[in-house]
Design a protein around this motif. Structure first.
Motif, PDB file in Angstrom:
ATOM      1  N   LYS A  80       0.855  -1.179   0.000  1.00  0.00           N
ATOM      2  CA  LYS A  80       0.000   0.000   0.000  1.00  0.00           C
ATOM      3  C   LYS A  80       0.893   1.231   0.000  1.00  0.00           C
ATOM      4  N   PRO A  81       0.478   2.290  -0.678  1.00  0.00           N
ATOM      5  CA  PRO A  81       1.288   3.508  -0.646  1.00  0.00           C
ATOM      6  C   PRO A  81       1.419   4.015   0.778  1.00  0.00           C
ATOM      7  N   SER A  82       2.587   4.534   1.077  1.00  0.00           N
ATOM      8  CA  SER A  82       2.808   4.973   2.436  1.00  0.00           C
ATOM      9  C   SER A  82       3.819   6.100   2.443  1.00  0.00           C
ATOM     10  N   GLY A  83       3.887   6.791   3.539  1.00  0.00           N
ATOM     11  CA  GLY A  83       4.889   7.830   3.678  1.00  0.00           C
ATOM     12  C   GLY A  83       5.834   7.463   4.786  1.00  0.00           C
TER      13      GLY A  83
END
Lengths: 85, 624, 388, 205
Positions: A80-83
């Motif tokens: 999942k996209p994450s920062g």
């Protein structure tokens, strides 16, 4: 079947938990045999993923879309996209 | 409890040399121009501090400023800013912290606090609504952070403390509040040089009430909805913390390995957020108030500890080739005990390991081995042996012992845990960040890698992305609200939400100015206006908000240029500009020169990187 | 002339200057029984397109270049030296050519130590181990900005100095094809460095006949060609003269004691990371102004070198010291337009000055006090040493 | 570290200059041979050299390109003549009777008593294209002399006279140390000898 290729899909960011895979190992990932010429979307659907849009897929450091054709020996990372921070 | 509508607007100015304090007001014009938080801190120091002072001398000042959001009940608003001249870099540094001190100081009735001078003997400051008391710090001087904070918290709701590292003027020392830190730039040493062990604020004396209550409530509801809908802020951050980006960065070759010689490593999954969450049974432990919940704690080695953040894991882990989460957590705990910045420490240890390998210094450190690391951390904090030189930061250590070509710092501040050769725009962000090698000034890697909206290897439009994000983040840090909310605010509004992703990608890659200016961040200024009771004009208000961010950023740049910063300092470590990595076949390097030229032009700096007078006049910055 | 009780002078290098000097390299190498040099080049020199010219000069010779290692930028570090040493061994080279001044020469010397002594790093030498024997032949082709240490018996890698008489380069090649500078600024910086060195030698109380003899032409060249070379960096005559001055000043200086300007500039350069040449340009006028004020006695050589025999002969003996200083001030003043003239203009942080003064005074061996250094820096802060 | 990034460089050749220098050496050699026969002054000068004396003029390096792979690919008769593996050379021999003779460019089986070696092709070009006089060139280190120095001076003096014969004043003025005055060399003698030497050098020798 002769035209079958072996791929490996690794799930991170808790996707494996959502898929309820049993005995899932982060190092090994999920080994699959799929017919040649199939796209990533097909493989993911087979693995039981309901939705694809929010996830990111990488093949050897390169981002790919779910429409990418699979090749023999591919290792696809799915997260999942994450920062960071 | 007294109610205050909007904001206190009171500044507490403390002179330690004379042990006196004065109270002044933030004027309205400054409030509109600089918002609060970071902007206000910079403006206050700009008016008061001469350029060229010694960061560890008497003339340096340190300002703690709260934003308008603090105490109002806005989501993720539990943050305050500290501004000073950094002993590590010799230029201005701003650091944001989410500890309880901010709320305590704000509810004591102060919006900002400036400390100058030097106490003759170690003291701690006790602050209430009337002013400040200077109390001798006999009992707590020399104690570690845990003990000192526990002692101070008896007198108030929130405290700032420094550890032994700060007392010993270690240039990477930080300040702690709760389990959150004013981390970067060695602020702990500044307090240490002023003989201040801690500051405690009584708290709970006033209550902040937004001026437009109904509107504010509505906005907060929308804000929370955005945050809860966003997959980053509500999903990965909430479940795994900041360390959730590890795998994504490893896959794309953007983590530092072996003092920034590599970009990915096969064992990184051992220290990823997912593994830690599973292994240490994590639960939330965050700033207050918070909606995102990225902070976690868990049971490590039999005791309850804070889970290391992304930067800590990568600088003290993969950068040293240590892939043992318990060891990383041990180092993290040592840092939070002695009070040192984990990012800078990791950079220094990486340098020390490579320098040892190359025969420049003699230590027992070795890449991939935890042996001697903990001892070295103690030596650095207590300034013993070679630790004394390492405590000066990697820049000064490299000046003394050599190895400047692999000292991974920009302007003296060690690089955080993203390897810019895998994301060149992020590299430009490092080079142009005002306080030095900083990832929070502009976080272009989020566009390049994490959301995959632009090609990470081309310099195309990267200057614009950096500029836009710098302005935005400077404004966000002036409100002051958590920077992570930007994900939610940027990507959740209707227009972005319904646009198909490929379209966004094409727009961002080819017409970045259009794409970025279409981004609707109006939620931030709307909230700010609602709290202060001002009338918000849609869109124009947002432009004004971004312009305020630009003003803050340019002011900081201008203050730095007065200290001698120019194009020569806007660079990256040589390794990133010249060496290709083994992990990528094409051996990318960062094409900095190209991007920098365009960046200066779009910023309105001259070719030497100095803000032009026209730009300063446009932004209303008084030239001194 | 004054005869010192004791003096030593070391200058090992052969200097070949002039037209077609580069073509003599194969013959020089032949003299050392070497055939395959490794070239260590400055990146800036290679980017200026001088590499092609350089390679061309080896045509019709037996010499094969083992490789041109052109990764040297502003900083000479051990990792680069190690890489170059690997290249040296892999190609079976037997000598080294440094193409460019400053870091390239330092690095070439370091590589030379690594390959000749067969070691991995210099740590043993930093701790005091001596270099045991003669090293491989080292030829320096001057180009680009000089840091004034090329002809010295020392190398500075990773900001650490290593001194050994074996480190002197064997041959200096000053060829008009290579010397023209890229911009006035870099010429001015090397000029300022050479000027500060020559001035330090000629005004030092411990001056000896050899250092005086070598510094003398350096000063004369600077007096005549510095302004011209800065104005027209591509001018061949001026650039050759300045390159000569640079080498000679550096040779004389390495046999002399550092002056106040050199020490202070070195300290400030270390603190700020800006090249020492710029600081030397700023500090030298203040040092001269202080000397003028103090009416310090110095040898007449300075005036003779700077003004030439006519001016020297026409000046009464008592005024020569004074006039010598004034002429030096004028020479430095010629750099006004290209380099900053005051420390405040350079935006040096003020608190560095104090520390620099202290460190310089400590290093001077009681020749000047901290107060003197501080007052010179204070003057340099707002360029009080004005040019007449 | 990737050492392939820094390839080994084998410098090329300057064919035109090589050709020119080769021709010039041949001309100088033949002209000296002829001048020693027809001119008294040159003869007297060269008589100071001992008998059975070999002089060599060459351009360094002695072995031209033994490293180059193509030297081995050539047919053996080419290399046997000594054209390729040896640098550009010229031999003058004074036999037992005192006759000067140009004996070719092949060094095989010849032992030189005096060698005048140009340090590089560029140096030879400078001298033989008359950009620098012999004296200046020696000062600039364009060539080195191996052998007895007085003999080389004898040779240089003879060479100077020959150059005056061969070349117009405007060129030979650059090449020789001092151009002879009319009283030292009459116009008649100069032009007559010029014609004779040219004709004989290119024909019977």
């Amino acid at each position: 079947m002769a035209n079958e290729i072996a791929i490996r899909i690794k799930f991170f960011s808790g996707i494996d938990r959502e898929l309820k895979l049993e005995n899932y190992n982060h190092e090994q990932g999920l080994a699959m045999n799929v017919p040649a010429g199939k796209r990533l979307k097909w493989a993911l659907r087979t693995a039981g993923m309901p939705a694809f849009s929010n996830h990111a897929y990488f093949r050897s450091g390169e981002r790919i879309s779910t429409r990418a054709k699979l090749r023999n020996g591919d290792e696809v990372t799915c997260l999942k996209p994450s920062g960071g921070g | 409890m007294r109610e205050v509508i909007g904001s206190n607007n009171r500044i507490l100015e403390i002179d330690l040399s004379t042990k006196k304090f004065t109270v002044s007001e933030i004027n309205k014009k400054d409030r509109n121009m600089y918002l609060g938080g970071k902007g206000m801190g910079l403006k206050l120091l700009y008016d008061r501090m001469e350029p060229g002072v010694d960061p560890l001398g008497e003339d340096n000042m340190i300002a703690f400023t709260m934003g308008v959001f603090m105490g109002s009940g806005a989501p993720c608003s539990g943050r305050f800013e500290a501004v000073t001249k950094s002993p590590l870099t010799g230029i201005m540094t701003c650091s944001s912290c989410g500890g309880p001190f901010g709320m305590a100081l704000k509810t004591t009735g102060w919006d900002a606090m400036i400390i100058r001078g030097k106490a003759s003997a170690p003291v701690y400051l006790a602050i209430d609504s009337k002013g400040v008391q200077f109390k001798p710090a006999k009992g707590i001087w020399g104690k570690d952070m845990n003990q000192a904070e526990a002692a101070l918290l008896k007198e108030g709701a929130g405290a700032l403390v420094i550890g032994q590292a700060g007392e010993n003027l270690v240039r990477i020392a930080n300040i702690r509040s709760g389990h959150r830190f004013v981390g970067r730039g060695g602020m702990g040493a500044v307090l240490g040089s002023k003989n201040v062990k801690g500051i405690v604020a009584k708290g709970g004396e006033i209550k902040i009430v937004p001026a437009k209550k109904e509107k504010f409530k509505k906005i907060v509801r929308r804000f929370n909805k955005y945050i809860n809908n966003n997959p980053v802020t509500s999903g990965t951050y909430r479940s795994f913390g900041t360390n959730s980006a590890t795998i994504a960065c490893n896959t794309t070759g953007t983590i530092p390995v072996r003092n920034f010689t590599g970009g990915s490593h096969g064992e990184v999954h051992k220290i990823s957020g997912e593994t830690m969450a599973e292994r240490f049974k994590t639960k939330w432990d965050t700033c207050k108030p918070c909606t995102i919940m990225c902070g976690h704690k868990g049971t490590i080695a039999g005791e309850e500890r804070h889970i290391p953040e992304y930067e800590t894991v990568h600088l003290l882990g993969s950068n040293l080739e240590i892939f043992d989460p318990v060891a990383v957590s041990d180092f993290n705990e040592l840092c939070s005990k002695y009070g040192m910045d984990t990012i800078s420490l990791g950079g220094i240890l990486g340098w020390a390991m490579e320098a040892t390998e190359k025969g420049l210094i003699k230590t027992s450190l070795k890449f991939g081995s935890t042996e001697g690391v903990a001892d070295m951390i103690r030596d650095i904090a207590l300034c013993r042996g070679i630790g004394k030189d390492l405590a000066q930061g990697s820049r000064l250590a490299a000046k003394k012992y050599g190895g400047e070509d692999f000292a991974m710092h920009v302007k003296g501040l060690e690089l955080p845990g993203y390897e810019p050769r895998g994301a060149v725009g992020h590299g430009l962000g490092y080079a142009t960040a005002n306080r030095g090698g900083c990832h929070l000034s502009s976080y272009v890697i989020s566009i390049e890698i994490l959301f995959n909206m632009a090609n990470p290897f081309t310099p195309k439009w990267k200057h614009y992305m950096v500029k836009f994000m710098e302005n935005l983040f400077a404004a966000i840090n002036s409100l002051h609200i958590c920077q992570f909310t930007a994900y939610a605010v940027m990507f959740e509004p209707f227009l972005v939400k319904v646009s198909p992703f490929p379209l966004l990608k094409v727009l961002m890659g080819n017409m970045a100015p259009l794409a970025m200016n279409l981004m609707d961040v109006s939620l931030f200024p709307e909230t700010w206006h609602a709290i202060l009771g001002k009338h918000y004009i849609p869109y124009l208000g947002m432009l004004k908000f971004i312009k305020a961010g630009e003003r803050v950023h340019v002011l900081e740049r201008y203050m730095n240029t007065r200290e001698g910063i120019s194009k020569k300092d806007d660079t990256l470590p040589l390794r990133l500009l010249t060496e290709g990595r083994k992990c990528d076949a094409k051996e990318h390097t960062v094409p900095l020169e190209k991007m920098l030229k365009k960046y200066y032009k779009s910023r309105g700096y001259d070719e030497n990187g100095i803000p032009k007078k026209r730009l300063l006049r446009r932004l209303g910055i008084k030239i001194q | 002339m004054h005869i010192p009780d004791h003096y030593e002078f070391l200058n090992h290098s052969k200097i070949i200057s002039g037209k077609c000097a580069l073509e003599t390299i194969p013959a020089e190498l032949g003299g050392y029984d070497a055939q395959k040099p490794l070239v260590i080049a400055l990146k800036s020199v290679v980017e200026r397109g001088l590499k092609k010219k350089f390679i061309k000069t080896f045509s019709n010779s037996m010499v094969v270049l083992g490789g041109i290692y052109d990764e040297v930028r502003e900083y000479a570090g051990i990792s680069l030296a190690q890489d170059a040493a690997i290249l040296f061994k892999a190609r079976g080279c037997d000598s080294i050519i440094a193409l460019g001044c400053g870091p390239a020469v330092d690095l070439a010397k370091a590589v030379n130590v690594l390959v000749s002594e067969k070691i991995d790093n210099l740590s043993a030498h930093y701790e005091g181990a001596a270099i045991k024997g003669p090293l491989k032949p080292l030829i320096v082709v001057t180009a680009g900005r000089s840091n004034g240490r090329e002809a010295a018996n020392a190398l500075v890698v990773d900001n650490r100095e290593l001194v050994s008489d074996f480190l002197c380069p064997d041959v200096f090649i000053i060829d008009p094809r290579m010397t023209p500078g890229s911009c006035g600024e870099s010429v001015a910086e090397s000029g300022a460095t050479a000027m500060a060195q020559a001035f330090a030698v000629l005004t030092d109380r411990g001056i000896n006949p050899m250092t005086a003899a070598v510094a003398h032409p350096a000063m004369s060249y600077l007096a005549e060609y510095l302004a011209k070379g800065v104005k027209r960096p591509k001018n061949r005559q001026a650039s050759v003269a300045l390159a000569n001055a640079s080498v000679m000043a550096s040779a004389a200086y390495s046999n002399s004691r550092p002056g106040m300007a050199n020490l202070l500039a070195g300290e400030l350069a270390e603190a700020t990371g800006i090249s020492a040449g710029r600081f030397e340009r700023i500090i030298l006028p203040s040092v001269i102004a202080a000397m003028l004020k103090k009416k310090a006695w110095i040898e007449d050589d300075l005036y003779l070198a700077a003004a030439g025999i006519d001016g020297y002969a026409a000046t009464p003996a008592g005024e020569r010291t004074q006039r010598g200083l004034e002429v030096s001030l004028n020479i430095v003043g010629g750099l006004k337009k290209v380099l900053p003239v005051s420390l405040s203009e350079m935006k040096v942080q003020k608190h560095f000055l104090e520390k620099a003064a202290k460190a310089a005074a400590a290093k001077s061996g009681k020749r000047f006090t901290e107060a003197e250094c501080a007052s010179v820096l204070a003057q340099a802060w707002d360029a009080a040493g004005k040019v007449k | 570290m990737n050492i392939n990034k820094y390839p080994e460089i084998v410098p090329g050749r300057k064919f035109l200059k090589e050709f020119y220098v080769g021709i010039m050496l041949w001309v100088v050699g033949r002209a000296l041979q002829v001048a020693a026969k027809v001119d008294k002054e040159v003869k007297a000068e060269l008589a100071k050299l001992p008998n059975n004396f070999t002089l060599r003029m060459m351009v360094a390096p002695e072995k031209a390109f033994p490293l180059f792979f193509y030297a081995k690919l050539l047919p053996s008769f080419v290399t046997d003549i000594g054209l390729l593996p040896y640098g550009i050379q010229m031999f003058l021999h004074k036999d037992k009777e005192g006759n000067i003779k140009y004996i070719g460019a092949d060094p095989k089986g010849k032992k030189a008593d005096l060698s005048v070696i140009f340090t590089s092709i560029e140096a030879a070009w400078l001298v033989l294209s008359f950009q620098e006089s012999t004296a200046t060139a020696y000062m600039h280190g364009r060539f080195v002399v191996e052998g007895d120095l007085p003999h080389s001076l004898t040779f240089v003096r003879a060479l100077d006279i020959v150059e005056v014969f061969l070349l117009p004043k405007i060129i030979s003025g650059l090449a020789v140390k001092r151009y002879p005055k009319w009283s030292e060399m009459s116009l008649m003698r100069k032009f007559w000898k010029r014609i004779v030497i040219y004709i004989r050098a290119f024909t019977i020798g």
